[in-house]
Each structure stands twice: as C-alpha cells, then as structure tokens.
Scaffold this active site. Sequence first.
Site, PDB file in Angstrom:
ATOM      1  N   ALA A   1     142.012 -50.908   4.226  1.00  0.00           N
ATOM      2  CA  ALA A   1     143.342 -50.834   4.825  1.00  0.00           C
ATOM      3  C   ALA A   1     143.469 -51.773   6.018  1.00  0.00           C
ATOM      4  O   ALA A   1     144.441 -52.521   6.142  1.00  0.00           O
ATOM      5  CB  ALA A   1     143.651 -49.399   5.238  1.00  0.00           C
ATOM      6  N   ARG A  59     133.164 -51.485  -4.270  1.00  0.00           N
ATOM      7  CA  ARG A  59     133.927 -51.471  -3.026  1.00  0.00           C
ATOM      8  C   ARG A  59     133.432 -52.545  -2.048  1.00  0.00           C
ATOM      9  O   ARG A  59     134.231 -53.196  -1.371  1.00  0.00           O
ATOM     10  CB  ARG A  59     133.838 -50.088  -2.376  1.00  0.00           C
ATOM     11  N   TYR A 103     132.704 -46.881 -15.491  1.00  0.00           N
ATOM     12  CA  TYR A 103     133.246 -48.216 -15.735  1.00  0.00           C
ATOM     13  C   TYR A 103     132.283 -49.269 -15.189  1.00  0.00           C
ATOM     14  O   TYR A 103     131.462 -48.987 -14.317  1.00  0.00           O
ATOM     15  CB  TYR A 103     134.635 -48.390 -15.109  1.00  0.00           C
ATOM     16  N   ASP A 142     143.886 -43.984   4.326  1.00  0.00           N
ATOM     17  CA  ASP A 142     143.368 -42.623   4.378  1.00  0.00           C
ATOM     18  C   ASP A 142     143.636 -41.931   5.707  1.00  0.00           C
ATOM     19  O   ASP A 142     143.669 -40.700   5.770  1.00  0.00           O
ATOM     20  CB  ASP A 142     141.859 -42.622   4.107  1.00  0.00           C
TER      21      ASP A 142
END
Length: 411
Positions: A14, A107, A224, A302
């Site tokens: 973010a 990530r 995945y 978040d």
Amino acid sequence: MQSPPVVIAGAGIAGLTAALAFARHGVSVHVHERSPVLEEVGAGLQLSPNATRILDRLGVLDLVSRSAVRPEAVVLRCAASLIERGRVPLGAAAERRWKAPYLVAHRADLQSALLSRVSESLLISVATGSTVDTVEPRADGLSISITQDGIASQQEAGLFVAADGVWSASRRLVGPHEKSRFSGELAWRTTIPVDSELGRQFAGVTSLTTVTTFLHPGFHLVAYPVRAGHAVNLVAFTPGTAISEQWSGETDAGALARAMQGTAPALSRLVQEAGPWTVWPLHTVDASRPWTSASGIVLIGDAAHAMTPFAAQGAAMAIEDAWTLADAVLAAQNKADALQQWEAARKARVARVARRGALNHFAWHASGPVALARNLFLRFKSPASLAADMDWLYGWTPPGWSPPGSSDDRL
C-alpha cells in the site's frame, strides 16, 4: 503551485504504491518504515486485472511479470474426490475480457518491483527504522514528528497516509484506537519446489498452471505457481484460535491434518509431507470506522480495512486505494471534501469485495444439502458465465479512466 509533500507510514504494498501514485503527479513523498530492513512477510498473492492495470500505469507490471505466473484458470475441486466443480478461464481469456492480466506472484517479488520503481524516482525518499510518533494539524498542513535510529525530527506535509498494515499504530489518529480483531481463521502456508518429489505429487493432484481451490467442510486449500513457475504456493484455511498479535507462528501441524479428514488420499499425503507449515492468524479491521480526517490524515490498505483473503483481493484493494487517493486529492480544490468523497466511494467498493469473500468462504466450506446445491449450481454455470460474474470486480477501473476495451485504454 507545487503541492506540499506527502508523508507515508509503511513501505509495504500500500505505502509504496501510494508513493508512486503521488510522485506521478509531481509530488514529493517521504516514506517511513518502522522495520530496520525492508522485508516483506508472507508468501504468494493473487493480482487480478483491477490491480495489474494500475501496476502497468505505474511502470511496475513489466518488472513483477518477470517472476510472476499468468495462470490459465481458477479451478474449484472437491477435496474428497478431486472432481472439478467449476472453472473461471484466465490467461489470454482474462486479458481479452478484462484488458489486463491476472497474475500470481510471491509477495516479495511484488515489493521488489515496487521498490525498484521507487528507487528510480527523485521525488521519493524511503527511511527505514523510522517511526511516525505524532501528527499535528497546522493552519497550512500537518507537522509530523519522526524518530529514526533514536533521533527525533519534524516534517511538514500536506497529507499523512497511514499504510502501516493490520496492526497500524496510526489508526488512532483518525478516531478511537480500534485494534484489529482475530477472525477465527488460521492460514497455513508453505511452498514446494516444482522440481521435487512433492512437486510431482502435486502435479498428479491438479494442474501446475492454474489457481486451484480444494473445497471441504473443515478447510479449504488454495494452490498456485509462483517464482516464475518454479514453486507452488500452498495455503490452507481452518478454524482456530489466535496465536498472538503477530504475522506468523508455529503450531501443532496435526491440527491441519485433523481438519482434512475425509479428503482424497493423494491430497492428504501431499499436505502431510509438505512443509514446514507456517501458521498465520487472520485478523480483520472494522471497515466502517473512519479512514480519514479533515486535517489530511488517511488510512489505506489493511490499516483501513484488513479483510479475510477469501476473495483474494487484499493486495488489489491496497493498490486501488493508493491510486484513487492520489487522483482524488490532487484533482480537488478542497482537500477535506475530496477525502470524504474518496472514503465513501472506497468503503462501498471494499464492502462489496468483503461480501464476496464471505460468500466464497460459505460456499467452499459447505456440507450436506448446501454443498449439493453448490455443486448443482456450478454444474450448470459455464466458464464464461462464471467469468461474467467477476466483471464488476476484475473489470473495475479508477474514476476517470476509460472502461476496459475502449480505444484509449492503454492496456
């Protein structure tokens, strides 16, 4: 006139996206990260087209694509029988439909790509081991107290953006100090190399080129590929008790095995042999609480609205927040009005995503007659129809953008 600088707390997805979004408007940005070293916790994440089209505008998509994977589909499978229940086509079909790719990535690879673009900007500075202590309104902006390596300083800013995550220390600045709440769910995470015996076992259970969700009343497991397809990210979700207010911890691995009773032997064996599993308590934040103050303090990502990951939209919502905030503030004549309007629009969007996540969780953990109804529903839904159900989410574009597919849409 040059816009006053923006100060951001948090150098996660973010915060770094917000830094790039403001810098593209020519605004100076100072990012303060509490950790002494920029290390991204977590494992895999999904980046749907509503996020990747923004990353493309920021010059990040090409970098993260080098290590990301473009899965062929999202597949729903019964954990007991391994029968395929439903499929949403992705890959080239996603790009044709939503005019942006659907990616799965580690990530850390996304953060690395964001940091690379941040480091190229002369308008952005990033300070590690740096905390924001106080934010005081002034007639002409904000006065922000910073402590870095034990040394206190002041910064003046036009806007303070709190992007410091689910356990935000800055949330108190826009209202009563609301702490995050444990959702009652645990996330069990691990990765396995594709070129290994476990990888070969996984290939015998489902495709290595899809996002697969295994459905079961006691848990669900999402798998995945990441790291350019060289590893598989596994994350299982089970009910549980809070470990601690931290990102991860170790717990009894047998709890996952017990939740998986009744699953296909091949899947059970894979889970037993994979690992070690790191357990994450899933915490949420009440998104109905204030996100902004008239003086120019804003929560994003978040810090504002941490939600369970059952719609796979945590990173995407943070990216959307960052882009839309910069556009809203810098296009407005009145900052307070702009923040209020931005908050209202984002709350409506985030609430709809949260409802979708709750529906997914309910459907994936269904049993008895409800599971039979779910399976019957999916049986008669074509892949194209299931994709159409996601148009509102994946086809979203920021205000003022051309809709996907128009002649002037860059993607």
